[in-house]
Design a protein around this motif. Structure first.
Motif, PDB file in Angstrom:
ATOM      1  N   GLY B  23      58.880   9.288 151.489  1.00  0.00           N
ATOM      2  CA  GLY B  23      58.093   8.597 150.087  1.00  0.00           C
ATOM      3  C   GLY B  23      59.016   8.401 148.888  1.00  0.00           C
ATOM      4  N   GLU B  24      58.996   7.749 148.197  1.00  0.00           N
ATOM      5  CA  GLU B  24      59.732   7.529 146.928  1.00  0.00           C
ATOM      6  C   GLU B  24      59.453   8.502 146.005  1.00  0.00           C
ATOM      7  OE1 GLU B  24      57.842   3.592 145.245  1.00  0.00           O
ATOM      8  OE2 GLU B  24      56.888   4.234 146.969  1.00  0.00           O
ATOM      9  N   HIS B  25      58.338   9.212 145.857  1.00  0.00           N
ATOM     10  CA  HIS B  25      57.949  10.094 144.983  1.00  0.00           C
ATOM     11  C   HIS B  25      58.075  11.806 145.365  1.00  0.00           C
ATOM     12  CE1 HIS B  25      56.533   7.291 141.956  1.00  0.00           C
ATOM     13  NE2 HIS B  25      55.643   6.843 142.932  1.00  0.00           N
ATOM     14  N   ALA B  26      58.974  11.868 146.295  1.00  0.00           N
ATOM     15  CA  ALA B  26      59.209  13.187 146.900  1.00  0.00           C
ATOM     16  C   ALA B  26      59.878  14.036 145.822  1.00  0.00           C
ATOM     17  CB  ALA B  26      60.348  13.175 148.128  1.00  0.00           C
ATOM     18  N   TRP B  27      59.204  15.431 145.811  1.00  0.00           N
ATOM     19  CA  TRP B  27      59.861  16.414 144.980  1.00  0.00           C
ATOM     20  C   TRP B  27      61.379  16.734 145.671  1.00  0.00           C
ATOM     21  CZ3 TRP B  27      57.415  17.925 140.485  1.00  0.00           C
ATOM     22  CH2 TRP B  27      55.925  17.215 140.335  1.00  0.00           C
ATOM     23  N   ARG B  28      62.119  17.352 144.879  1.00  0.00           N
ATOM     24  CA  ARG B  28      63.309  17.690 145.224  1.00  0.00           C
ATOM     25  C   ARG B  28      63.497  19.207 145.803  1.00  0.00           C
ATOM     26  NH1 ARG B  28      67.994  16.572 141.255  1.00  0.00           N
ATOM     27  NH2 ARG B  28      69.427  17.371 142.728  1.00  0.00           N
ATOM     28  N   THR B  29      62.404  19.798 145.320  1.00  0.00           N
ATOM     29  CA  THR B  29      62.189  21.299 145.937  1.00  0.00           C
ATOM     30  C   THR B  29      61.186  21.101 146.909  1.00  0.00           C
ATOM     31  OG1 THR B  29      60.741  21.587 144.231  1.00  0.00           O
ATOM     32  CG2 THR B  29      62.943  22.235 143.861  1.00  0.00           C
ATOM     33  N   HIS B  30      60.768  22.328 147.192  1.00  0.00           N
ATOM     34  CA  HIS B  30      59.423  22.009 148.503  1.00  0.00           C
ATOM     35  C   HIS B  30      58.064  21.961 147.877  1.00  0.00           C
ATOM     36  CE1 HIS B  30      62.435  24.108 151.243  1.00  0.00           C
ATOM     37  NE2 HIS B  30      62.736  24.869 150.232  1.00  0.00           N
ATOM     38  N   ASP B  31      57.554  20.629 148.365  1.00  0.00           N
ATOM     39  CA  ASP B  31      56.234  20.381 147.815  1.00  0.00           C
ATOM     40  C   ASP B  31      55.177  21.303 148.783  1.00  0.00           C
ATOM     41  OD1 ASP B  31      53.810  19.365 147.298  1.00  0.00           O
ATOM     42  OD2 ASP B  31      54.360  17.146 147.668  1.00  0.00           O
ATOM     43  N   ILE B  32      54.398  22.020 148.118  1.00  0.00           N
ATOM     44  CA  ILE B  32      53.434  22.931 148.977  1.00  0.00           C
ATOM     45  C   ILE B  32      51.852  22.711 148.465  1.00  0.00           C
ATOM     46  CG2 ILE B  32      55.034  24.906 149.313  1.00  0.00           C
ATOM     47  CD1 ILE B  32      53.618  26.368 146.895  1.00  0.00           C
ATOM     48  N   SER B  33      51.634  21.594 147.829  1.00  0.00           N
ATOM     49  CA  SER B  33      50.398  21.065 147.498  1.00  0.00           C
ATOM     50  C   SER B  33      49.371  21.292 148.741  1.00  0.00           C
ATOM     51  CB  SER B  33      50.423  19.754 147.094  1.00  0.00           C
ATOM     52  OG  SER B  33      51.232  19.625 146.146  1.00  0.00           O
ATOM     53  N   ARG B  34      48.294  21.743 148.736  1.00  0.00           N
ATOM     54  CA  ARG B  34      47.281  21.804 149.574  1.00  0.00           C
ATOM     55  C   ARG B  34      47.611  22.752 150.798  1.00  0.00           C
ATOM     56  NH1 ARG B  34      47.620  16.436 148.613  1.00  0.00           N
ATOM     57  NH2 ARG B  34      48.542  16.078 150.466  1.00  0.00           N
ATOM     58  N   LEU B  35      48.957  23.404 150.772  1.00  0.00           N
ATOM     59  CA  LEU B  35      49.153  24.196 151.893  1.00  0.00           C
ATOM     60  C   LEU B  35      49.026  25.592 151.632  1.00  0.00           C
ATOM     61  CD1 LEU B  35      52.699  22.666 153.323  1.00  0.00           C
ATOM     62  CD2 LEU B  35      50.521  23.080 154.425  1.00  0.00           C
ATOM     63  N   VAL B  36      49.106  25.889 150.250  1.00  0.00           N
ATOM     64  CA  VAL B  36      49.266  27.298 149.835  1.00  0.00           C
ATOM     65  C   VAL B  36      47.951  27.393 149.035  1.00  0.00           C
ATOM     66  CG1 VAL B  36      50.367  28.958 148.414  1.00  0.00           C
ATOM     67  CG2 VAL B  36      51.757  27.428 150.202  1.00  0.00           C
ATOM     68  N   PRO B  37      47.170  28.588 149.180  1.00  0.00           N
ATOM     69  CA  PRO B  37      45.883  28.691 148.380  1.00  0.00           C
ATOM     70  C   PRO B  37      46.416  28.639 146.824  1.00  0.00           C
ATOM     71  CG  PRO B  37      46.522  30.644 149.600  1.00  0.00           C
ATOM     72  CD  PRO B  37      47.521  29.511 149.946  1.00  0.00           C
ATOM     73  N   GLY B 170      45.840  25.777 138.173  1.00  0.00           N
ATOM     74  CA  GLY B 170      46.186  26.918 139.246  1.00  0.00           C
ATOM     75  C   GLY B 170      46.259  26.329 140.566  1.00  0.00           C
ATOM     76  N   HIS B 171      46.645  25.319 141.049  1.00  0.00           N
ATOM     77  CA  HIS B 171      46.709  24.698 142.421  1.00  0.00           C
ATOM     78  C   HIS B 171      48.144  24.942 142.535  1.00  0.00           C
ATOM     79  CE1 HIS B 171      42.719  23.165 142.181  1.00  0.00           C
ATOM     80  NE2 HIS B 171      43.125  22.150 141.373  1.00  0.00           N
ATOM     81  N   ALA B 172      48.738  25.555 143.987  1.00  0.00           N
ATOM     82  CA  ALA B 172      50.020  25.623 144.124  1.00  0.00           C
ATOM     83  C   ALA B 172      50.570  24.160 144.279  1.00  0.00           C
ATOM     84  CB  ALA B 172      49.874  26.399 145.688  1.00  0.00           C
ATOM     85  N   ARG B 173      51.558  23.987 143.766  1.00  0.00           N
ATOM     86  CA  ARG B 173      52.264  22.723 143.962  1.00  0.00           C
ATOM     87  C   ARG B 173      53.662  22.940 144.413  1.00  0.00           C
ATOM     88  NH1 ARG B 173      50.182  18.990 140.449  1.00  0.00           N
ATOM     89  NH2 ARG B 173      51.701  17.501 141.433  1.00  0.00           N
ATOM     90  N   LEU B 174      54.600  23.811 144.044  1.00  0.00           N
ATOM     91  CA  LEU B 174      55.847  23.640 144.493  1.00  0.00           C
ATOM     92  C   LEU B 174      56.477  25.006 144.758  1.00  0.00           C
ATOM     93  CD1 LEU B 174      57.291  21.362 141.629  1.00  0.00           C
ATOM     94  CD2 LEU B 174      57.305  20.728 143.747  1.00  0.00           C
ATOM     95  N   LEU B 175      57.595  25.030 145.754  1.00  0.00           N
ATOM     96  CA  LEU B 175      58.217  26.414 146.025  1.00  0.00           C
ATOM     97  C   LEU B 175      59.760  26.284 145.799  1.00  0.00           C
ATOM     98  CD1 LEU B 175      57.277  28.677 148.913  1.00  0.00           C
ATOM     99  CD2 LEU B 175      59.608  28.099 148.469  1.00  0.00           C
TER     100      LEU B 175
END
Lengths: 298, 200
Positions: B23-37, B170-175
């Protein structure tokens, strides 16, 4: 007796280790159900058809092994040490399902089930065209080995592995997919029957497939065992249980993916060759009219 | 049954991860949306107040596990975060760095207070008893372990080096991990802060 007795302490520690790390009611119910149905099934079948002690031991060992790696603190260690994770998958994808398939438990389990469950649920499900179609689709000479090796490769892709270790649902998908695929593969491969007796694949092709599947697993395992960089940094990111060099952890994990897995395939090939030879002897015996173990009752 | 639906959800998500790679909108670090509480905890801060996730709603929260006796990873990571925040968040007060100690025995409230003060005003020290800490590490699937004390009673703590980043809700977004470059971290953090700025 005082509570700080060393024996009590070690018993408490053992109990804490055996308690589920992440409780899965599904797995506990499946394992308990399988044990009960197996025990009931063995009581119901006649002594002549009763499974040999070896088969019974294989079934229970395989089941307990799967339970142990998924529902005790072993699971916690698997989440935070790469080589323990590889041991967990060796148990889920190879050893556990291998032992269960070797024990040929399906007939015994069906006998031990309550009749209503057998006819109302299992048989009805099994007779669904979609079930039969799906089973045939997965259980053939091309899809089964590709899926077996492909899943190992898929979950060991660095990026996928990273997310699988970080997300609880994804982690469960990983472990369940390994377990279910392991059961499918080894039940297909270790079928004691010949093609004529109803096995989906003949002995010759199964021996070939079981041996061929060694090669990609050696490639996957060796690439990890001989890697000179940290392929799975998620264990650094989330923290390890013991202080161990990341590369040592990785190399151990690679060796576990490589050697015991390949050895199990070799063992499977030996078992299949022996069964093939025995079925050949039986057929020759039947053909020549001599008494055979199956001819007695006829 | 619930578990089954969560598995299905995860499979769909796994497909999403794979397709997001291109995808073109990829984050450069780890995207953890919806994966981590979502962010959730109950600890005491470095002024001794009991705090939880709701106290940091409205801010981008960066959670990091550390201990003050840590010689390399923790001070380096925190100093780097401080540097990044000085560049992108000075005067805006849009972010909080929640430093959770994995060594609450040695890291008292006072120790934590003077430790985080050194990094900047956005830094908050958090500590809790073993139960609260274990609940938190378990929630985020990270771990820590205390090493054997040497002759002087000093010991090392092996712990996670992850920085979990949560948005204003408070949603997890990046790691962020140690493999992410400072440039990538700065870019993603700036993007997250301005993105949630518009939404909220």
């Amino acid at each position: 007796m005082e509570l700080s007795h060393p024996l009590i302490e070690s018993l408490l520690a053992a109990a804490a280790f055996l308690a589920p790390w992440e409780f899965s009611p599904t797995l506990v119910l499946l394992c308990a159900g399988a044990l009960v149905f197996h025990w009931r099934g063995l009581r119901h079948v006649g002594t002549a058809e009763r499974a040999s002690p070896g088969r019974r031991v294989a079934f229970i060992t395989g089941l307990l092994l799967i339970y142990f790696v998924m529902q005790t603190r072993f699971d916690y260690l698997s989440q935070h040490m790469f080589f323990i994770h590889r041991l967990q998958h060796l148990a889920l994808h190879h050893l556990g399902p291998f032992l269960i398939a070797l024990s040929q438990p399906l007939a015994v389990l069906a006998t031990g089930m309550p009749a209503r469950m057998r006819s109302g649920l299992v048989q009805r499900f099994w007779r669904l065209p979609a079930t039969r179609f799906g089973y045939r689709l997965l259980q053939n000479a091309v899809v089964a080995p590709v899926l077996f090796v492909g899943l190992i490769w898929f979950w060991l892709t660095s990026r996928i592995h990273f997310y699988a270790m970080l997300s609880e649902p994804l982690y469960w998908v990983m472990n369940w997919s390994m377990l279910l695929d392991g059961l499918l593969f080894w039940i297909l491969m270790l079928d004691p029957r010949t093609r004529r007796e109803g096995a989906l694949l003949g002995f010759g092709i199964r021996i070939l497939l079981v041996l061929a599947a060694i090669v990609p697993q050696i490639v996957i395992g060796a690439r990890i065992a001989l890697a000179d960089r940290d392929l799975y940094d998620v264990y650094d990111v989330c923290g390890r249980v013991w202080e161990i060099e990341p590369l040592v952890d990785e190399h151990l994990g690679g060796l576990i993916t490589w050697i015991p897995a390949a050895m199990m395939h070799a063992v499977a090939a030996v078992i299949l060759i022996a069964r093939w030879a025995r079925s050949d002897r039986n057929e020759t015996a039947i053909a020549s009219g001599a008494s055979s173990p199956y001819a007695g009752g006829a | 049954m619930l578990q089954f639906f969560r598995l299905i959800g995860a499979v769909i998500f796994a497909g999403g991860v794979l397709s997001a790679c291109s995808g073109e909108h990829a984050w450069r670090t780890h995207d953890i949306s919806r994966l981590v509480p979502d962010l959730e905890f109950k600890l005491s801060d470095d002024r001794g107040r009991t705090v939880g996730a709701q106290d940091y709603r409205g801010k981008v929260a960066l959670m990091f596990f550390a201990y003050t006796h840590c010689a390399d990873v923790c001070p380096m990571t925190l100093a780097q975060l401080a540097q990044t925040l000085r560049e992108i968040d000075s005067g805006r007060d849009d972010a909080r760095v929640l430093v959770v100690t994995v060594d609450p025995r040695r890291d008292t409230t006072a120790v934590m207070h003077s430790y985080v003060q050194g990094f900047g005003p956005q830094f908050v020290g958090l500590r809790g008893n073993a139960g609260a800490l274990d609940a938190l590490t378990r929630r985020y699937r990270v771990t820590y372990s205390l090493g054997k004390p040497d002759a002087d009673g000093n010991y090392e703590v092996t712990h996670s080096n992850a920085v979990f980043v949560f948005d204003r809700e408070g949603h997890a977004r990046l790691l962020f991990s140690s493999s992410d470059t400072p440039a990538a971290i700065a870019e993603d953090l700036r993007r997250l802060i301005s993105e949630t700025d518009k939404d909220g």
